[in-house]
Design an enzyme around this catalytic site. Structure first.
Site, PDB file in Angstrom:
ATOM      1  N   PRO A  33      36.660  85.912  32.899  1.00 31.68           N
ATOM      2  CG  PRO A  33      38.443  86.172  31.440  1.00 31.68           C
ATOM      3  CD  PRO A  33      37.769  86.809  32.622  1.00 31.68           C
ATOM      4  CD  GLU A  34      32.409  81.831  35.199  1.00 26.76           C
ATOM      5  OE1 GLU A  34      32.036  80.658  35.381  1.00 26.76           O
ATOM      6  OE2 GLU A  34      31.643  82.802  35.284  1.00 26.76           O
TER       7      GLU A  34
END
Ligand SMILES: [Zn+2]
Length: 279
Positions: free
Chosen positions: A2-3
């Site tokens: 996840p960014e």
């Protein structure tokens, strides 16, 4: 992994679902997820009875503020999910390592098959020692306003390939492999362009591409890929993957010029780009 857009989506969901709630009990089922604490009991004791007062994001980290000023830090790692359950009776997903039950009912569950993610409780003062990355975090591309001229000075002061620089958390916070590729496509710039070689117009394009790509990705609630496990608080996938221009599109036609999107491998990671659109 996840960014920024995925973590920001979860942060906004948590703001609606968790802020103001008091923690009744905490159950630790997988000790590795709370590995910074000597025991699961120590982790529990710092949370039980506390009320959640805020949810912030620092890069890819979630900082859940408690009413006694302690901070519950959540890092999703490769495959971590933070899921809301309406009732304790809802069936428990496999790899559920932490279950937080609220006094008003409802639960937050931390699910993480690969266990690179983690949760721990610390004080604001100790945060930077616990996670050195947070002490040296660069600016936030969607929270911190900056002029493109300022951004240009920052780029010129570094002599680094653009993609590596965008992914350097000390330079700018929250961007990883997916969004670096999407931003550079939107800006029409190659991953290996030296950051100090950009014209004023290119600086402006890169700044705009960075902000717009990330804001757009948050609107689409992030990207869920076939091989990754990103889910929002409600267990739903994001939909920005359908908007990707280059990431994971090797061999497919560029959506802008119809040339073939290529994949370049370097430093153990893949870069996707259109060699016609990106110079
Ligand atoms: Zn193209």
């Amino acid at each position: 992994m996840p960014e920024l857009p995925e973590v920001e989506t979860i942060r906004r969901d948590l703001e609606k679902e968790a802020v103001g709630r008091r923690i009744k009990t905490v159950e630790v089922k997988g000790k590795r997820s709370v590995r910074r604490h000597k025991t699961g009991t120590e982790f529990r004791a710092r949370l039980e009875g506390r009320r959640i007062s805020s949810v912030r994001r620092a890069g890819k980290y979630l900082l859940v503020g408690m009413d006694d000023t302690d901070v519950l830090v959540v890092h999703l790692g490769m495959s971590g999910q933070l899921l809301r359950a309406k009732s304790p009776k809802d069936p428990l997903a496999r790899h559920t390592h932490v279950v937080i039950t609220f006094t008003q009912g409802g639960q937050l569950r931390f699910v993480d098959p690969r266990t690179f993610g983690e949760m721990f409780v610390t004080t604001p003062a100790e945060l930077g020692t616990e996670v050195p990355e947070l002490a040296h975090l660069g600016f936030d591309p969607i929270e911190d306003v900056m002029s493109w001229a300022q951004f240009g000075v920052m780029l010129a002061n570094r002599h680094s390939a653009l993609k590596a620089l965008l992914m350097d958390q000390k330079f700018v916070a929250g961007i990883g492999n997916i969004y670096a590729d999407e931003i550079l496509f939107a800006a029409g710039l190659r991953y290996d362009r030296p950051s100090d070689s950009l014209s004023a117009q290119e600086v402006r394009r890169l700044y705009r591409a960075m902000v717009e790509t990330l804001i757009e990705a948050v609107k689409f609630r992030g990207s869920s890929l076939a091989d990754q496990q990103y889910r929002d608080l409600y267990g739903e996938t994001g939909s920005y993957q359908g908007e990707h221009q280059v990431y994971d599109r090797e061999g497919q036609p560029c959506r802008r010029c119809r040339a073939t999107v290529v994949r370049v491998r370097s430093g153990g990671r893949s870069t996707f780009l259109c060699e016609h659109c990106q110079i």
